[in-house]
Design a protein around this motif. Structure first.
Motif, PDB file in Angstrom:
ATOM      1  N   PRO A 188       4.741  14.727  -3.953  1.00  0.00           N
ATOM      2  CA  PRO A 188       5.863  13.884  -4.341  1.00  0.00           C
ATOM      3  C   PRO A 188       6.658  13.376  -3.153  1.00  0.00           C
ATOM      4  N   ALA A 189       7.337  12.258  -3.360  1.00  0.00           N
ATOM      5  CA  ALA A 189       8.194  11.658  -2.338  1.00  0.00           C
ATOM      6  C   ALA A 189       9.176  10.723  -3.030  1.00  0.00           C
ATOM      7  N   THR A 190      10.185  10.285  -2.279  1.00  0.00           N
ATOM      8  CA  THR A 190      11.205   9.381  -2.811  1.00  0.00           C
ATOM      9  C   THR A 190      11.344   8.174  -1.890  1.00  0.00           C
ATOM     10  N   VAL A 191      11.356   6.988  -2.474  1.00  0.00           N
ATOM     11  CA  VAL A 191      11.444   5.758  -1.700  1.00  0.00           C
ATOM     12  C   VAL A 191      12.842   5.601  -1.110  1.00  0.00           C
ATOM     13  N   VAL A 192      12.917   5.307   0.201  1.00  0.00           N
ATOM     14  CA  VAL A 192      14.205   5.033   0.855  1.00  0.00           C
ATOM     15  C   VAL A 192      14.256   3.636   1.457  1.00  0.00           C
ATOM     16  N   GLY A 193      13.139   2.945   1.478  1.00  0.00           N
ATOM     17  CA  GLY A 193      13.091   1.563   1.951  1.00  0.00           C
ATOM     18  C   GLY A 193      11.727   0.990   1.658  1.00  0.00           C
ATOM     19  N   HIS A 194      11.673  -0.322   1.390  1.00  0.00           N
ATOM     20  CA  HIS A 194      10.384  -0.892   0.998  1.00  0.00           C
ATOM     21  C   HIS A 194      10.360  -2.396   1.228  1.00  0.00           C
ATOM     22  N   THR A 195       9.154  -2.945   1.233  1.00  0.00           N
ATOM     23  CA  THR A 195       8.947  -4.382   1.302  1.00  0.00           C
ATOM     24  C   THR A 195       7.563  -4.694   0.741  1.00  0.00           C
ATOM     25  N   VAL A 196       7.307  -5.986   0.580  1.00  0.00           N
ATOM     26  CA  VAL A 196       5.987  -6.463   0.174  1.00  0.00           C
ATOM     27  C   VAL A 196       5.521  -7.443   1.235  1.00  0.00           C
ATOM     28  N   LEU A 197       4.408  -7.145   1.864  1.00  0.00           N
ATOM     29  CA  LEU A 197       3.853  -8.001   2.907  1.00  0.00           C
ATOM     30  C   LEU A 197       3.041  -9.121   2.270  1.00  0.00           C
ATOM     31  N   HIS A 198       3.111 -10.303   2.880  1.00  0.00           N
ATOM     32  CA  HIS A 198       2.452 -11.482   2.337  1.00  0.00           C
ATOM     33  C   HIS A 198       1.527 -12.109   3.363  1.00  0.00           C
ATOM     34  N   ILE A 199       0.488 -12.751   2.862  1.00  0.00           N
ATOM     35  CA  ILE A 199      -0.258 -13.749   3.606  1.00  0.00           C
ATOM     36  C   ILE A 199       0.013 -15.060   2.885  1.00  0.00           C
ATOM     37  N   PRO A 200      -0.373 -16.211   3.440  1.00  0.00           N
ATOM     38  CA  PRO A 200      -0.051 -17.466   2.757  1.00  0.00           C
ATOM     39  C   PRO A 200      -0.427 -17.453   1.280  1.00  0.00           C
ATOM     40  N   LYS A 201       0.568 -17.748   0.462  1.00  0.00           N
ATOM     41  CA  LYS A 201       0.442 -17.982  -0.979  1.00  0.00           C
ATOM     42  C   LYS A 201       0.344 -16.724  -1.834  1.00  0.00           C
ATOM     43  N   ARG A 202       0.287 -15.523  -1.216  1.00  0.00           N
ATOM     44  CA  ARG A 202       0.207 -14.359  -2.103  1.00  0.00           C
ATOM     45  C   ARG A 202       0.600 -13.078  -1.377  1.00  0.00           C
ATOM     46  N   PRO A 203       1.131 -12.110  -2.170  1.00  0.00           N
ATOM     47  CA  PRO A 203       1.424 -10.790  -1.607  1.00  0.00           C
ATOM     48  C   PRO A 203       0.136  -9.991  -1.441  1.00  0.00           C
ATOM     49  N   ILE A 204       0.114  -9.121  -0.453  1.00  0.00           N
ATOM     50  CA  ILE A 204      -1.092  -8.324  -0.238  1.00  0.00           C
ATOM     51  C   ILE A 204      -0.843  -6.823  -0.229  1.00  0.00           C
ATOM     52  N   ARG A 205       0.392  -6.385   0.067  1.00  0.00           N
ATOM     53  CA  ARG A 205       0.594  -4.950   0.199  1.00  0.00           C
ATOM     54  C   ARG A 205       2.066  -4.603   0.046  1.00  0.00           C
ATOM     55  N   ALA A 206       2.342  -3.601  -0.753  1.00  0.00           N
ATOM     56  CA  ALA A 206       3.661  -2.985  -0.788  1.00  0.00           C
ATOM     57  C   ALA A 206       3.673  -1.834   0.209  1.00  0.00           C
ATOM     58  N   VAL A 207       4.762  -1.712   0.957  1.00  0.00           N
ATOM     59  CA  VAL A 207       4.911  -0.635   1.935  1.00  0.00           C
ATOM     60  C   VAL A 207       6.242   0.047   1.681  1.00  0.00           C
ATOM     61  N   ALA A 208       6.253   1.370   1.720  1.00  0.00           N
ATOM     62  CA  ALA A 208       7.468   2.129   1.461  1.00  0.00           C
ATOM     63  C   ALA A 208       7.654   3.224   2.497  1.00  0.00           C
ATOM     64  N   VAL A 209       8.890   3.370   2.945  1.00  0.00           N
ATOM     65  CA  VAL A 209       9.284   4.534   3.735  1.00  0.00           C
ATOM     66  C   VAL A 209       9.777   5.584   2.750  1.00  0.00           C
ATOM     67  N   LEU A 210       9.315   6.825   2.934  1.00  0.00           N
ATOM     68  CA  LEU A 210       9.493   7.843   1.897  1.00  0.00           C
ATOM     69  C   LEU A 210      10.118   9.123   2.435  1.00  0.00           C
ATOM     70  N   ASP A 211      11.089   9.642   1.686  1.00  0.00           N
ATOM     71  CA  ASP A 211      11.615  10.983   1.929  1.00  0.00           C
ATOM     72  C   ASP A 211      10.694  12.005   1.273  1.00  0.00           C
ATOM     73  N   LEU A 212      10.401  13.069   1.996  1.00  0.00           N
ATOM     74  CA  LEU A 212       9.590  14.156   1.449  1.00  0.00           C
ATOM     75  C   LEU A 212      10.495  15.328   1.050  1.00  0.00           C
ATOM     76  N   PRO A 213      10.042  16.178   0.162  1.00  0.00           N
ATOM     77  CA  PRO A 213      10.889  17.274  -0.322  1.00  0.00           C
ATOM     78  C   PRO A 213      11.414  18.192   0.778  1.00  0.00           C
ATOM     79  N   ASP A 214      10.694  18.319   1.899  1.00  0.00           N
ATOM     80  CA  ASP A 214      11.124  19.227   2.968  1.00  0.00           C
ATOM     81  C   ASP A 214      11.989  18.530   4.018  1.00  0.00           C
ATOM     82  N   GLY A 215      12.401  17.275   3.744  1.00  0.00           N
ATOM     83  CA  GLY A 215      13.267  16.557   4.672  1.00  0.00           C
ATOM     84  C   GLY A 215      12.537  15.687   5.668  1.00  0.00           C
TER      85      GLY A 215
END
Length: 474
Positions: free
Chosen positions: A410-437
């Motif tokens: 498990p993890a918790t999202v603390v920041g995110h974005t969606v990367l694009h190439i022309p005309k379409r999204p290709i990847r969601a990326v998230a920075v994540l907090d883990l249970p142990d800090g």
């Protein structure tokens, strides 16, 4: 102690579609320096030091080429541009030198046109070594960030934007409206700036919405939100002691005084920052400069906040306590005014100084290095300050999270974005907090997730991570 003063400013630009006929960066820097020196006859006879921030050019020691008899300084990318100005002012204040120049320039438009035409353009060969060489000590991007796709500035800043929006309770749609309106106003300022690269107003909708000419790069940033570094621009600042200024007969109305400079040079990778949506460095810098100057944010008559991406403006405006309804740029910003690589602070200071000469008062220029990694600000005044010039390093003791790339669970999202190439999204990326800090960075390429992150704030959501990929919990 003596009082440092800015006595000459100069700028240069070109827009030449044939790269073979375009001036190289060194020539643009020379033009800017000549323009500044033209304001102060005899200044070159007193010049002790010349500093240049490194651009996308190959000169080993450009300062030596511009001013052969002066001590030459070259600062690599990752060194705050404010550092060069502050070094000059501090050495003058201590009486160690009498006069200094800070000069920078770039010919990115020339490079872009050459690449498009399939030809090469060469700079003047020079393999000399500067008398003083400044370089950053640490890497800006964590290896885990690179593997997930946060190896480009737009991608990393977009993650910071999501965390800033979450702090303020903004939806993605509200964030898009906010930053589009901000940059639309910047474009209006650029339209009144004779040195602007794109001096034409643009409406908020054209900035907000992706199009063929304005593609989405990393949600919520379109091309109209990011710095335009394919520009041919240069700037020069001439500083000296008041004694040298008096000897040269510089009139009072031409003098602009550095009041205080503050820098935060603490370096922490984006994914390791304890709070992605805030900048402790910008807060420390803002507090330091306002306290020394003895003024509040309402007393700043002119402001130019470093605008590589909207969140850099937003974080510094919040740190300074600036009103939402005031102008935050004098140039039109780095997208419309122009953002020459590693040189924009000089361009902004040139414009600010000219306006302070005309209207008087206090002005502030902020700066950022890396991925909102380092922060700085200088307050300038049209009147000689009551207190001596101060240069302060206010680097806070930052909490740096351990970042890992082998987490499963498990993890918790603390920041995110969606990367694009022309005309379409290709990847969601998230920075994540883990249970142990600790932290990690993970990706997801499913259309459902990329669409969802563009519609809703994911910060605070629980996810499951395995082999560098995340998916919603449950």
């Amino acid at each position: 102690m003596t009082t440092p003063v800015l006595v000459g400013v100069g700028s240069a630009s070109q827009r030449c579609d044939d790269p073979r006929e375009a001036a190289e960066p060194l020539e643009l820097m020379q033009r800017a320096l000549d323009a500044a020196a033209g304001e102060v006859p005899g200044f070159r006879d007193h010049l002790d030091r010349i500093a240049v921030p490194h651009g996308r050019w190959s000169y080993g020691d450009p300062g030596r080429l511009l001013a052969p008899r002066a001590t030459s300084v070259l600062a690599e990318v990752g060194v705050l541009q404010h550092t060069l100005i502050a070094d000059a002012a501090e050495l003058i204040a201590r009486g160690e030198i009498g006069a200094a120049a800070v000069v920078g320039g770039e010919a990115g438009h020339r490079l872009a046109r050459a690449a498009r035409a399939g030809i090469e353009v060469a700079d003047t060969p020079h393999d000399g070594k500067p008398d003083v060489h400044l370089a950053a000590a640490d890497e800006l991007i964590h290896p885990v960030e690179k593997r997930a796709g946060l190896n480009r500035a737009a991608n990393a800043y977009a993650v910071l934007e999501s965390a800033f929006a979450h702090r303020h309770g903004l939806t993605p749609a509200q964030t898009r409206d906010r930053i589009a309106a901000l940059y639309a106003r910047f474009s209006e300022v650029a339209a009144a700036n004779p040195d602007a690269w794109r001096p034409k107003p643009v409406d908020a909708a054209s900035i907000r919405e992706p199009s063929e000419k304005n593609p989405m790069l990393a949600f919520p940033y379109t091309r109209a939100h990011v710095s335009s570094w394919s520009v041919d621009q240069a700037g020069a600042l001439l500083l000296c002691s008041t004694e040298v200024a008096d000897e040269l007969g510089v009139p009072p109305g031409q003098r602009v005084y550095p009041v205080v400079d503050a820098e935060s040079n603490a370096m922490v990778a984006v994914s390791a920052r304890d709070e992605l949506g805030d900048s402790p460095g910008a807060r420390a810098v803002s507090r330091a400069v306002l306290e020394h100057a003895g003024i509040g944010p309402v007393d700043l008559d002119l402001v130019d906040l470093y605008s590589c991406f909207p969140v850099a403006v937003e974080m510094f405006a919040e740190a300074l306590g600036l009103r939402d309804d005031r102008d935050l740029t004098v140039t039109g910003g780095m997208n419309r005014g122009g953002g020459p690589f590693n040189n924009y602070v000089l361009q902004a200071t040139v414009t600010l100084a000219r306006q302070l000469r005309a209207r008087g008062g206090f002005g502030l220029v902020s700066g950022v290095s890396g991925l909102m990694t380092k922060q700085a600000a200088t307050i300038w005044s049209s009147a000689e300050p009551a207190r001596p010039y101060s240069r302060r390093d206010v680097s806070p003791d930052l909490v740096a999270r351990e970042v890992v790339d082998d987490h499963t669970g498990p993890a918790t999202v603390v920041g995110h974005t969606v990367l694009h190439i022309p005309k379409r999204p290709i990847r969601a990326v998230a920075v994540l907090d883990l249970p142990d800090g600790r932290r990690t960075v993970a990706r997801n390429e499913s259309p459902e997730i990329t669409a969802g992150m563009a519609a809703e704030d994911w910060c605070g959501r629980r996810v499951e991570v395995s082999r560098g990929e995340f998916r919603p919990s449950g």
